[in-house]
Design an enzyme around this catalytic site. Structure first.
Site, mmCIF file in Angstrom:
data_model
loop_
_atom_site.group_PDB
_atom_site.id
_atom_site.type_symbol
_atom_site.label_atom_id
_atom_site.label_comp_id
_atom_site.label_asym_id
_atom_site.label_seq_id
_atom_site.Cartn_x
_atom_site.Cartn_y
_atom_site.Cartn_z
ATOM 1 C CE LYS A 1 -4.113 1.864 0.409
ATOM 2 N NZ LYS A 1 -3.754 2.739 -0.730
ATOM 3 C CE LYS B 1 4.604 7.504 -1.292
ATOM 4 N NZ LYS B 1 3.820 7.810 -0.091
ATOM 5 C CB THR C 1 -3.224 12.915 5.447
ATOM 6 O OG1 THR C 1 -3.538 11.977 4.419
ATOM 7 C CG2 THR C 1 -1.764 12.797 5.825
ATOM 8 C CG ASN D 1 -4.506 16.122 0.578
ATOM 9 O OD1 ASN D 1 -4.220 15.779 1.727
ATOM 10 N ND2 ASN D 1 -5.641 15.786 0.024
HETATM 11 P P1 NAD Z 1 0.691 17.967 -2.622
HETATM 12 O O1 NAD Z 1 1.257 17.781 -3.977
HETATM 13 O O2 NAD Z 1 -0.781 18.109 -2.485
HETATM 14 O O3 NAD Z 1 1.379 19.229 -1.927
HETATM 15 C C1 NAD Z 1 2.758 19.371 -1.807
HETATM 16 C C2 NAD Z 1 3.050 20.779 -1.292
HETATM 17 O O4 NAD Z 1 4.447 20.903 -1.045
HETATM 18 C C3 NAD Z 1 2.697 21.880 -2.304
HETATM 19 O O5 NAD Z 1 2.151 22.977 -1.603
HETATM 20 C C4 NAD Z 1 4.044 22.249 -2.891
HETATM 21 O O6 NAD Z 1 4.084 23.582 -3.379
HETATM 22 C C5 NAD Z 1 4.922 22.083 -1.674
HETATM 23 N N1 NAD Z 1 6.329 21.922 -2.026
HETATM 24 C C6 NAD Z 1 6.871 21.185 -3.029
HETATM 25 N N2 NAD Z 1 8.212 21.351 -3.028
HETATM 26 C C7 NAD Z 1 8.506 22.182 -2.009
HETATM 27 C C8 NAD Z 1 9.703 22.728 -1.490
HETATM 28 N N3 NAD Z 1 10.880 22.430 -2.052
HETATM 29 N N4 NAD Z 1 9.614 23.554 -0.415
HETATM 30 C C9 NAD Z 1 8.419 23.833 0.125
HETATM 31 N N5 NAD Z 1 7.261 23.361 -0.309
HETATM 32 C C10 NAD Z 1 7.301 22.550 -1.366
HETATM 33 O O7 NAD Z 1 1.231 16.737 -1.769
HETATM 34 P P2 NAD Z 1 0.628 16.165 -0.389
HETATM 35 O O8 NAD Z 1 -0.241 15.027 -0.731
HETATM 36 O O9 NAD Z 1 0.132 17.285 0.443
HETATM 37 O O10 NAD Z 1 1.948 15.535 0.258
HETATM 38 C C11 NAD Z 1 2.833 16.308 1.082
HETATM 39 C C12 NAD Z 1 3.645 15.366 1.958
HETATM 40 O O11 NAD Z 1 2.754 14.567 2.752
HETATM 41 C C13 NAD Z 1 4.522 14.363 1.195
HETATM 42 O O12 NAD Z 1 5.695 14.118 1.946
HETATM 43 C C14 NAD Z 1 3.660 13.105 1.167
HETATM 44 O O13 NAD Z 1 4.426 11.933 0.998
HETATM 45 C C15 NAD Z 1 3.041 13.200 2.558
HETATM 46 N N6 NAD Z 1 1.817 12.408 2.725
HETATM 47 C C16 NAD Z 1 0.731 12.611 1.931
HETATM 48 C C17 NAD Z 1 -0.421 11.876 2.174
HETATM 49 C C18 NAD Z 1 -1.683 12.111 1.393
HETATM 50 O O14 NAD Z 1 -2.712 11.529 1.773
HETATM 51 N N7 NAD Z 1 -1.705 12.932 0.354
HETATM 52 C C19 NAD Z 1 -0.449 10.916 3.190
HETATM 53 C C20 NAD Z 1 0.678 10.744 3.983
HETATM 54 C C21 NAD Z 1 1.808 11.507 3.754
#
Ligand code: NAD
Length: 425
Positions: A67, A103, A187, A218
């Protein structure tokens, strides 16, 4: 450049020393069960063909189907995918959802693609991975730059290849494609619930605490929104183009910041064009400055490896809620622990995402439709029970929360192997 996977393995070794598990299990978890690399030829709008590089790492399936999310980002490579898949393995086991860890991703800047190109790339990834996917085999979900729209294309491609609707093959889908009401915020909801539970155990936090959040996608946006609603002062937020800081320290309303960001419109209806920096009434700061602000809680919610040996001395937050995966390197982690900073580790803090995916998967398998209320009624105890067990373990063994979460995960995987529940071939 530091290797995310090397950092992940250092975390494993540290936890193994406290867990009492057999060395064979540690050896088994030092490498993924399977890594898949794909060449993805995609027809571009101008008629040319561009070949992208895609991945799926299937790390461990002792406790259930692999997953984990699919990431579309320029930095995606095998090392990062292995680290993220390893963390998923630890996360699902630490919180006790019946999955293993995986992943995937594509090395691409998706914001440079048209909607049609993005859809063709998403479908190409599924065609390449298809023989190794399925509700009981490997269940992908959204990650950085992959949202419900992309999950809808992927799930549709899967259904087409399978020849029948199979909603439990993907999670994070739009509601109309079998998604769960609540999954998109799950999350953030999990992280905020844990922070509130932590406030009851630790004197480091009090109601109205100040928070800085790196990343406004997100996870970052919904975390900001829920913390603001719960009475925390969100004083700084950022995205890839920079950050904003509320000098008056009264805190900003994340919904307003998002409204400004969205006013600039969307790229082909998929990605927001704007940035948090479009909110003119705040001081502009860099992402580096945001991490070093004098706040109670720091929330990394973007990419891995942002709190390192080179900036850890300047980190002033008393609590770090790791909503991103892998934001803190092991050396920085050690220093933070010595200084008494509480780090709520990624595999616990952001596990609301996979717990929410589990609920969506379960809903799809039962052919039911749950209300948002039912969804959060099920999610809340999953998160809080996991937190309390890991907190107790950290107190009992006098170890940091990350090591405690790993110890919990390793015990569950070890028990799974003993009971013979492993689905490893
Ligand atoms: P997303 O694409 O929705 O958002 C990512 C955000 O990070 C954006 O605002 C982007 O502008 C910003 N970003 C990208 N590069 C950057 C940088 N160099 N400096 C600062 N900001 C930067 O992604 P997401 O789903 O919100 O995921 C964010 C983190 O959370 C990741 O590490 C992901 O693995 C983790 N995560 C996500 C989920 C989920 O359900 N979406 C679950 C668990 C963990």
């Amino acid at each position: 450049m530091s290797s995310a996977f090397k950092n992940a393995l250092q975390q494993l070794e540290r936890a193994a020393a406290h867990s009492g598990i057999r060395p064979e299990l540690v050896a088994r978890l030092r490498q993924p069960m399977r890594t898949l690399e794909f060449s993805l030829p995609v027809e571009m709008d101008d008629g040319s063909t561009k070949v992208f590089h895609g991945y799926r790492v299937q790390y461990d399936n002792t406790l259930g189907a692999f997953k984990g999310g699919v990431r579309f980002h320029e930095q995606v490579d095998l090392d990062e995918a292995k680290a993220l898949a390893f963390w998923m393995t630890m996360k699902t086991a630490a919180v006790g959802v019946p999955f293993g860890g995986g992943k995937g991703g594509v090395t691409v800047n998706p914001k440079q693609l048209s909607r049609g190109e993005l859809e063709r790339l998403s479908r190409a990834w599924v065609r390449a991975a298809f023989p190794n996917l399925g509700p009981d085999v490997d269940v992908p979900a959204p990650d950085v730059n992959t949202n419900p729209q992309i999950m809808a294309w992927m799930a549709d491609e899967y259904n087409r290849l399978a020849g029948r609707p199979t909603p439990a093959a993907f999670t994070g889908k739009p509601i109309e494609a079998g998604g769960a009401r609540g999954r998109e915020t799950s999350t953030a909801y999990g992280g905020v619930s844990i922070l509130e539970a932590l406030t009851k155990h630790s004197r480091k936090l009090s109601p109205g605490a100040t928070v800085a959040i790196q990343g406004f996608g997100n996870v970052g946006f919904h975390t900001a929104r829920l913390l603001h609603a719960a009475g925390y002062k969100v004083v700084a937020v950022s995205d890839s183009r920079g950050g904003i800081y509320d000098k008056r320290n009264g805190g900003m309303d994340p919904e307003h910041v998002m409204t400004r960001k969205r006013e600039r419109g969307m790229i082909d209806g998929v990605y927001c064009v704007g940035t948090v920096c479009d909110s003119a009434n705040y001081q502009r700061i860099s992402n580096e400055q945001l991490l070093e602000l004098n706040v109670d809680v720091l929330v990394p919610a973007a990419l891995e490896g942002v709190i390192t040996e080179s900036n850890v001395e300047r980190i002033k937050a008393r609590v770090i809620l790791e909503m991103a995966n892998g934001p803190t390197t092991p050396t920085a982690d050690e220093q933070l622990f010595e200084r008494g900073v509480i780090v709520v580790p990624d595999i616990l803090a952001n596990a609301g995402g996979v717990a929410g995916s589990y609920l969506e998967w379960e809903q799809n398998r039962r052919k039911e439709t749950w209300s948002e209320e039912q969804f959060f009624e099920k999610l809340r105890p999953l998160m809080l029970d996991a937190f309390e067990a890991i907190w107790d373990l950290s107190q009992e063994k006098k170890i940091d929360l990350r090591t405690a979460a790993y110890v919990q995960a390793l015990k569950r995987i070890s028990e799974g192997i003993k009971k013979g529940v492993s689905s490893r071939a």
